[in-house]
Design an enzyme around this catalytic site. Structure first.
Site, PDB file in Angstrom:
ATOM      1  N   LYS A 152       0.098  10.108 -32.165  1.00 17.01           N
ATOM      2  CA  LYS A 152       0.640   9.872 -33.537  1.00 17.01           C
ATOM      3  C   LYS A 152       0.323  11.061 -34.499  1.00 17.01           C
ATOM      4  CE  LYS A 152       2.188   5.228 -33.693  1.00 17.01           C
ATOM      5  NZ  LYS A 152       3.779   5.273 -33.568  1.00 17.01           N
TER       6      LYS A 152
ATOM      7  N   ARG B 207       7.713  -1.807 -25.880  1.00 16.25           N
ATOM      8  CA  ARG B 207       8.667  -2.193 -24.744  1.00 16.25           C
ATOM      9  C   ARG B 207       8.010  -2.452 -23.619  1.00 16.25           C
ATOM     10  NH1 ARG B 207      12.153   2.802 -25.949  1.00 16.25           N
ATOM     11  NH2 ARG B 207      11.266   2.406 -27.953  1.00 16.25           N
TER      12      ARG B 207
END
Ligand code: BES
Ligand code: MN
Ligand code: ZN
Length: 497
Positions: free
Chosen positions: A275, A349
């Site tokens: 990130k 996920r």
């Protein structure tokens, strides 16, 4: 990690003698603003001291009936009179929760010789409104590492003319609920060097066991033995090894089995798809779903609700390193499906998929997952509204109704038919990511693949509301908010027999 110095709250039918602060309301009516809950003798003393009424004095200080606007006026005997705007007079529980939260935050920040006694007098009678007021007080009083230079609040006295048992029941429900929300906030706020999968699992065990919830923890060896390929891949880049936590509350006579699954990424650096600094800074919040699940299961057990609830918390730290999982890696998930990793920052996920498959083995009547899953959900709904996705509207409505009752903002997003084809992979059963559009929806479509088709399921994306990176407002502090805890408890309440 434990929260200390929690204020107590009790009900009273009249304003107690000499509180340090008295919270009263200013509400909007068609005939102008009216004061709510101000005792006659206080009104008289104010009129005598100021030569005009409290509403006028409050107005001069910038007070108004706007919901949550709060000002302090010096009252008789040096007590602080807090005049807080309620908004329209036919108040909802959430209006009262917000107003009380604002008033209490204001009082909590004031200097005082000792911990303050705060009376809240807002003519609350209906149980739902009493609950809103009590939650507003206890949630508004929370802050992570409360300022050391002020003593804060020692006790609340909630004034209500309701002497029926439903008033006390509403108060007890509020206390348990607020405690759970504040616990979830505290876990989110605890930095990731202190709260990582092992310590988070330990905290979950201690908290849930105290409520007589059965706890089972899979460590990295157990995860390997049973093939939790998603959790292991995501956690592989960190020396802090992953955990899967199961919380089982199964009271006698329960007819409904609710499974709730939370994303517990204790820090999301993005893995090898690192990130940006700004994007990474708040990523200790990436375990907020798991925090909500653990706190809610504990609260549901403490309340003794007649519903079987199984909580699952999938815990891992997503870091880049020589042992990190790579984009294009093919993972074998729990249950055997293979997944091509499209982006190591789409880690949530993967841990959720493992836990979803595991949770379905018990054939629950409803599966709900809670995850800070996508930035795309924040792009769509902003920072204060959570996304809700389901395969059928009946399930979606069930959750939306619980959220409404709890005073949390959720908005349904679709799982459109074009989402699943985006997840086609040439090398695995499916790919973890789609294209750059509708990221919250493709994430939901991905999770859907891991929930049996016949099982009612809803997915809550709390990426936005889990963390307040701005200033506190209403009953919402800076930092962790405890998003989804109230909705989960309200849902269990609605489904219990
Ligand atoms: N934890 C993030 C989502 C998130 C973003 C939560 C901002 C809270 C605030 C999640 O793991 C993530 O990184 N999602 C990616 C998915 C993408 C790589 C497909 C995203 O949303 O950008
Ligand atoms: Mn991520
Ligand atoms: Zn994440």
């Amino acid at each position: 990690m434990p929260i200390t110095d929690v204020p107590t709250i009790s009900l009273a039918t009249s304003v107690p003698r000499d509180p340090d602060a008295l919270v009263v309301g200013l509400a909007e009516t068609s005939e102008g603003d009216v004061l709510v809950g101000l005792p006659d003798e206080v009104a008289k003393a104010i009129n005598k001291a100021f030569g005009t009424d409290l509403a006028t004095v409050a107005g001069r200080l910038g007070g108004s009936s706007k919901n949550g606007r709060a000002v302090v006026v010096a009252g008789p005997g040096g007590a602080r009179i807090v005049v807080v705007g309620l908004g329209p007079i036919d108040v909802t529980p959430e209006q009262v929760r917000r107003a009380v939260g604002s008033a209490v935050r204001l009082v909590a920040g004031l200097s005082a010789p000792s911990r303050q006694t705060v009376a809240i007098s807002l003519e609350t009678v209906e149980p739902q409104v009493i609950k809103g007021a009590a939650e507003g007080a206890l949630l508004g009083a929370y802050s992570y590492r409360a300022a050391a230079d002020v003593p804060g609040i020692g006790q609340f006295v909630l004034v209500s003319a309701n002497r029926r048992p439903d008033a006390k029941q509403a108060l007890d429900l509020a206390v348990t609920t607020a405690k759970a929300v504040n616990q979830a906030r505290e876990w989110v706020n605890t930095p990731a060097n202190l709260l990582f999968p092992e310590t988070f699992a330990d905290a979950a065990r201690a908290t849930a066991r105290a409520a007589r919830v059965d706890v089972e923890v899979w460590d990295e060896k157990a995860l390997e033995r049973e093939g939790f390929g998603g959790i292991l891949a995501v956690g592989g880049g960190s020396t802090r090894k992953p955990r899967l936590v199961k919380l089982a509350y199964a009271p006698r006579g329960a007819r409904f089995h609710l499974a709730i699954i939370g994303k517990g990424i204790t820090f999301d650096a993005g893995g090898l798809n690192l990130k940006t600094p700004d994007g990474m800074y708040t990523m200790k919040t990436d375990m907020a779903g798991a925090a909500a699940v653990i706190a809610a299961v504990t609260a549901i057990a403490e309340l003794g609700l007649r519903i079987r609830v199984t909580g699952w918390a999938a815990m891992a730290e997503n870091l880049p390193s020589g042992s990190a999982y790579r984009p294009s890696d093919v993972l074998t998930m729990y249950g055997g499906k293979t997944v091509e990793n499209g982006n190591s920052d789409a880690e949530g996920r993967l841990v959720m998929a493992d836990a979803l498959v595991k949770s379905a083995e018990e054939k629950p009547n409803l599966v709900l997952d809670v995850a800070t899953l996508t930035g795309a959900c924040m792009v769509a709904l902003g920072e204060r509204v959570a996304g809700l996705m389901a395969r059928d509207d009946q399930t979606a409505d069930l959750v939306l109704d619980a959220a409404e009752a709890a005073g949390e903002q959720f908005w349904q997003l679709p799982i459109p038919e074009d989402a699943r084809p985006k997840l086609e992979s040439k090398v695995a059963d499916l790919k973890s990511t789609g294209d750059k559009y509708g990221g919250a929806l493709t994430a939901a479509a991905f999770l859907s693949e891991f929930v049996p088709e016949e099982t009612p399921w809803a997915h809550l994306d709390i990426a936005g509301p889990s963390f307040n990176s701005g200033a506190p407002y209403d009953y919402t502090p800076a930092g962790g908010t405890g998003s989804a805890v109230r909705t989960l408890i309200a849902l269990a309440h609605a489904l219990a027999n």
